[in-house]
Structures are given as C-alpha cells and as structure tokens.
Design a protein around this motif. Structure first.
Motif, PDB file in Angstrom:
ATOM      1  N   LEU A 161       0.821  -1.208   0.000  1.00  0.00           N
ATOM      2  CA  LEU A 161       0.000   0.000   0.000  1.00  0.00           C
ATOM      3  C   LEU A 161       0.854   1.257   0.000  1.00  0.00           C
ATOM      4  N   ILE A 162       2.050   1.176   0.582  1.00  0.00           N
ATOM      5  CA  ILE A 162       2.942   2.332   0.651  1.00  0.00           C
ATOM      6  C   ILE A 162       4.120   2.167  -0.306  1.00  0.00           C
ATOM      7  N   ARG A 163       4.709   0.970  -0.349  1.00  0.00           N
ATOM      8  CA  ARG A 163       5.875   0.728  -1.198  1.00  0.00           C
ATOM      9  C   ARG A 163       5.438   0.483  -2.633  1.00  0.00           C
ATOM     10  N   SER A 164       5.989   1.247  -3.573  1.00  0.00           N
ATOM     11  CA  SER A 164       5.611   1.112  -4.977  1.00  0.00           C
ATOM     12  C   SER A 164       6.584   0.254  -5.768  1.00  0.00           C
ATOM     13  N   ASN A 165       7.794   0.063  -5.254  1.00  0.00           N
ATOM     14  CA  ASN A 165       8.793  -0.700  -5.987  1.00  0.00           C
ATOM     15  C   ASN A 165       8.612  -2.199  -5.786  1.00  0.00           C
ATOM     16  N   ILE A 166       9.113  -2.952  -6.749  1.00  0.00           N
ATOM     17  CA  ILE A 166       9.188  -4.408  -6.654  1.00  0.00           C
ATOM     18  C   ILE A 166      10.613  -4.746  -6.234  1.00  0.00           C
ATOM     19  N   VAL A 167      10.773  -5.422  -5.124  1.00  0.00           N
ATOM     20  CA  VAL A 167      12.097  -5.700  -4.575  1.00  0.00           C
ATOM     21  C   VAL A 167      12.455  -7.154  -4.871  1.00  0.00           C
ATOM     22  N   LEU A 168      13.483  -7.344  -5.679  1.00  0.00           N
ATOM     23  CA  LEU A 168      13.993  -8.680  -5.999  1.00  0.00           C
ATOM     24  C   LEU A 168      15.274  -8.903  -5.208  1.00  0.00           C
ATOM     25  N   THR A 169      15.281  -9.938  -4.379  1.00  0.00           N
ATOM     26  CA  THR A 169      16.448 -10.293  -3.577  1.00  0.00           C
ATOM     27  C   THR A 169      16.932 -11.667  -4.002  1.00  0.00           C
ATOM     28  N   ILE A 170      18.197 -11.757  -4.372  1.00  0.00           N
ATOM     29  CA  ILE A 170      18.793 -13.014  -4.817  1.00  0.00           C
ATOM     30  C   ILE A 170      19.873 -13.397  -3.817  1.00  0.00           C
ATOM     31  N   GLN A 171      19.612 -14.462  -3.077  1.00  0.00           N
ATOM     32  CA  GLN A 171      20.596 -14.970  -2.123  1.00  0.00           C
ATOM     33  C   GLN A 171      21.605 -15.839  -2.859  1.00  0.00           C
ATOM     34  N   LEU A 172      22.856 -15.425  -2.846  1.00  0.00           N
ATOM     35  CA  LEU A 172      23.894 -16.151  -3.565  1.00  0.00           C
ATOM     36  C   LEU A 172      24.296 -17.406  -2.806  1.00  0.00           C
ATOM     37  N   PRO A 173      24.692 -18.455  -3.524  1.00  0.00           N
ATOM     38  CA  PRO A 173      25.189 -19.653  -2.835  1.00  0.00           C
ATOM     39  C   PRO A 173      26.526 -19.370  -2.175  1.00  0.00           C
ATOM     40  N   PRO A 174      26.940 -20.184  -1.223  1.00  0.00           N
ATOM     41  CA  PRO A 174      28.230 -19.947  -0.551  1.00  0.00           C
ATOM     42  C   PRO A 174      29.378 -19.913  -1.551  1.00  0.00           C
ATOM     43  N   GLY A 175      30.240 -18.911  -1.393  1.00  0.00           N
ATOM     44  CA  GLY A 175      31.409 -18.799  -2.251  1.00  0.00           C
ATOM     45  C   GLY A 175      31.186 -18.017  -3.524  1.00  0.00           C
ATOM     46  N   ALA A 176      29.950 -17.602  -3.801  1.00  0.00           N
ATOM     47  CA  ALA A 176      29.679 -16.882  -5.047  1.00  0.00           C
ATOM     48  C   ALA A 176      29.901 -15.386  -4.923  1.00  0.00           C
ATOM     49  N   ALA A 177      29.842 -14.857  -3.711  1.00  0.00           N
ATOM     50  CA  ALA A 177      30.005 -13.417  -3.533  1.00  0.00           C
ATOM     51  C   ALA A 177      31.451 -13.009  -3.776  1.00  0.00           C
ATOM     52  N   VAL A 178      31.644 -11.821  -4.333  1.00  0.00           N
ATOM     53  CA  VAL A 178      32.978 -11.296  -4.591  1.00  0.00           C
ATOM     54  C   VAL A 178      33.334 -10.282  -3.524  1.00  0.00           C
ATOM     55  N   THR A 179      34.624 -10.087  -3.297  1.00  0.00           N
ATOM     56  CA  THR A 179      35.074  -9.118  -2.312  1.00  0.00           C
ATOM     57  C   THR A 179      35.142  -7.735  -2.942  1.00  0.00           C
TER      58      THR A 179
END
Length: 237
Positions: A161-179
């Motif tokens: 009702l207040i938030r107009s954006n669509i929020v997509l959150t993608i949880q990366l598998p272990p080890g996929a994130a970069v520093t």
C-alpha cells in the motif's frame, strides 16, 4: 534516482534489485550469476516479475481507496455519534448512554477497518502468491538443469500500500560473492569511470550499465612523449 534501480549487494551476499513498471530493468546480469543464467533468461525473468507484480498494483485506485477508507473509519463514526445517541436515548444523555453510543461508534470503526483493509490485503496476498509460484517454477527448472550444483535463491516483494517498488532479492550460494577488491565488485554510486575522454586511457576496463566496477590503473606514463625530460640532481638536462 537511477542508481536505485541498479543491482546492489549487501554484506550477507544478497544481490538486491528494485524494479518498477515505469523504468527499464537492469539489462546486465550481475557478475555472480553469470554462470547460472544467460542474459536472455535474465531479461525475460525480470520482465515477467515486473508484469506479474504490477497487475496487483494500481496506484490511482489504491489512493482513492485509502482516502475513502480514512473518511469512513474516522469521520463517519464521529458524525454518527450524535445521531446514535439521540436516536437511542433522546435528550436523556447520561454518562452510561454516552458510553453506549461510543461503544457503537467504535464497533462501526472496527467494521469499517475490516471492510476496507481486508479486501485490499487479500488482493495483495494473491499477487504475492502468484509471484512466489512463478519463482518456484523457475527454481525447479534451474534445479533440473544444474543438478546438484549450488544455486541462488530468488525472493520477490510485490508492491504494498505504501511501497511502490518491486524488490527482488537473490541470495547467492556460498562462495559466489565477490570481495570489494575484485574487479567486478559493486562500489558506491559516487565511484564512476572518468567522463573526460583523455582520462579514459587510465581507465582501461569499462563497466557495464548499472554495475560500477573497481577502477584498474594500468600503464600510467610518467611523461608525455614531447615533454620527456631527465633530471640529474637539481639540474635539468
């Protein structure tokens, strides 16, 4: 404002995108997901998410509904209080009679809240369930193609009702994130490549749209060819 709709990443290894039906979705696949998804599939899924979630977000209708709900929940019981009191007890307005009329108007307010909020909440819930079902379908298809390989997990928050954006959150598998030291690391929006054409020589790696990358300085000349000088001690040769 444009940076708000670019892919960002938090400390927990989640890629977050804010989608909107009025703005184009990020075209580039986040670096961490390029082994999982092709650019065509990425663009198609973002488009499907935006279309599915937008079907359950009608800003003009929801604003009108909110105004009518406010008037009905607050103004109508206040206006009916005197009418109810006079209709039930005439001119005999004792404290007990006043409290009785207040109880009736409070019940009317609660009924108005249920009448206006429950339908819109159910409508939003149906939209969220449809998007979740679509994500589950994609997850099963990806699981079939990748087998036992680690996969990212997609979650979507549809507009409220207040938030107009669509929020997509993608949880990366272990080890996929970069520093932060990786060439493809996400950096704050104020860190951008140089806009000076001559300075591009010192910024050989170009970022893709929406994904600012870490600058890599290479082959920085000490002198221009026509200004090369040599120094011995304090004298110029």
């Amino acid at each position: 404002m444009a940076g708000q709709f670019a892919a960002t990443r938090d400390a927990s290894g989640k890629v977050v995108l804010y989608l909107s039906p009025t703005r184009p979705a990020p075209i580039s696949v986040p670096f961490e997901l390029r082994e999982e998804i092709t650019p065509d599939v990425w663009a198609g899924r973002l488009d499907q998410i935006t279309q599915a979630a937008s079907r359950y977000y009608k800003p003009i209708f929801e604003r009108v509904w909110a105004v009518v709900a406010f008037l009905s929940i607050v103004i109508v019981p206040m206006a009916l209080f005197r009418v109810i009191l006079d209709a039930m007890h005439g001119d005999d307005h004792t404290l007990a009679h006043i409290n009785e009329a207040r109880g009736i108007t409070f019940a009317i307010s609660v009924g108005m809240i249920i009448f206006f909020l429950v339908p819109i909440a159910i409508w939003k819930y149906i939209g969220q369930k449809q998007v979740n079902a679509m994500l589950k379908q994609w997850e099963r298809a990806d699981r079939t193609g990748r087998g036992s390989l680690p996969m990212s997990t997609w979650k979507v928050k549809t507009p409220g009702l207040i938030r107009s954006n669509i929020v997509l959150t993608i949880q990366l598998p272990p080890g996929a994130a970069v520093t932060s030291f990786h060439v493809n690391a996400y950096l704050p929006s104020y860190i951008n490549p140089p806009v000076d054409a001559d300075a591009n020589y010192y910024y050989p790696y170009k970022p893709e749209p929406g994904l600012p990358r870490m600058s890599v300085i290479g082959n920085v000349p000490l002198f221009k060819n026509n200004e090369k000088r040599e120094f011995y001690g304090s004298e110029k040769v």
